[in-house]
Design an enzyme around this catalytic site. Sequence first.
Site, short mmCIF file in Angstrom:
data_model
loop_
_atom_site.label_atom_id
_atom_site.label_comp_id
_atom_site.label_asym_id
_atom_site.label_seq_id
_atom_site.Cartn_x
_atom_site.Cartn_y
_atom_site.Cartn_z
N ASP A 9 0.89 -1.16 0.00
CA ASP A 9 0.00 0.00 0.00
C ASP A 9 0.93 1.22 0.00
O ASP A 9 2.10 1.11 0.40
CB ASP A 9 -0.84 -0.05 1.28
CG ASP A 9 -1.66 1.18 1.49
OD1 ASP A 9 -2.42 1.54 0.60
OD2 ASP A 9 -1.49 1.82 2.56
N ASP A 11 0.01 5.12 0.77
CA ASP A 11 -0.23 6.07 1.87
C ASP A 11 -0.32 5.34 3.20
O ASP A 11 -1.21 4.51 3.38
CB ASP A 11 -1.53 6.85 1.64
CG ASP A 11 -1.45 7.76 0.43
OD1 ASP A 11 -0.33 8.15 0.08
OD2 ASP A 11 -2.51 8.10 -0.12
P1 B16 Z 1 -6.71 10.01 -4.01
P2 B16 Z 1 -3.65 4.09 -0.11
C1 B16 Z 1 -5.54 5.98 -0.22
O1 B16 Z 1 -4.22 5.54 -0.50
C2 B16 Z 1 -5.55 6.88 1.02
O2 B16 Z 1 -5.21 6.13 2.16
C3 B16 Z 1 -6.93 7.45 1.19
O3 B16 Z 1 -6.96 8.30 2.31
C4 B16 Z 1 -7.35 8.22 -0.08
O4 B16 Z 1 -8.67 8.73 0.04
C5 B16 Z 1 -7.26 7.29 -1.27
O5 B16 Z 1 -5.95 6.76 -1.37
C6 B16 Z 1 -7.61 7.97 -2.58
O6 B16 Z 1 -6.63 8.93 -2.84
O7 B16 Z 1 -7.71 11.05 -3.62
O8 B16 Z 1 -5.30 10.53 -4.09
O9 B16 Z 1 -7.12 9.27 -5.27
O10 B16 Z 1 -3.58 4.05 1.38
O11 B16 Z 1 -4.59 3.04 -0.70
O12 B16 Z 1 -2.30 4.11 -0.77
MG MG Z 2 -2.91 3.13 3.29
#
Ligand code: B16
Ligand code: MG
Length: 212
Positions: A9, A11
């Site tokens: 993953d 974030d």
């Molecule tokens: P975006 P991950 C996720 O990343 C985040 O944890 C989440 O908080 C966010 O809403 C989602 O990506 C979508 O992100 O707005 O940049 O498309 O943890 O799956 O790497």
């Molecule tokens: Mg994450």
Amino acid sequence: MRYKAVIFDLDGVICHTDKYHYLAWKQVADELGIYFDEEINNRLRGVSRMESFEIILERYEGVMSGEEKLRYTVEKNEVYKKLLKNMSPEDLPAEVKETLDALRERGLKLAIGSSSKNAGFILERLGLGGYFDAVSDGNNITNSKPDPEVFVKAAQFVGEKPEDCLVVEDAKAGLEAAIAGGMECAAVGDAVLSGLATWNLNTFSELREVVE
Ligand code: B16
Ligand code: MG
């Protein structure tokens, strides 16, 4: 070797963009007069952009059309992307980079499995553009975590079977997605508390022992 590929993953595992998500959502919530704090922000981990907004709207008194929802999520993303420009290779912890390099040296394929549509941009900012063998992200999926799609695609991209892949996650929804996809998973951070993971990590470098 226990696995052939490791799917990370982004974030909350490779880097920490939560503070930027928080600031960007806070701006939108303030504009709409909706209460929003770090605790609510924690519920947005691993969740798609639109689903995140739906969680924020739980405290909204009015009614909002689909078109308006889209406008606010676009606005949030613009603020978020501006904030992401603050990121640099210094935001990639040395422990993370050293562990990734060590896993690669042992012959493991390395992939990203992220819900984010900004994954490519974030990886570039971190100096990891082109580093991973495959990137599966919010741009190539129709269902977000806890649906397994993002990880199933990552396994396909690296040409390995789900049972030969280990997923590393910081969100409960992400662990559920890995399990639904037939993969073992390692939890970091708060995801450890869910009790769902095959492995619970105290530090990122413990991955070296897990893959033995
Ligand atoms: P975006 P991950 C996720 O990343 C985040 O944890 C989440 O908080 C966010 O809403 C989602 O990506 C979508 O992100 O707005 O940049 O498309 O943890 O799956 O790497
Ligand atoms: Mg994450």
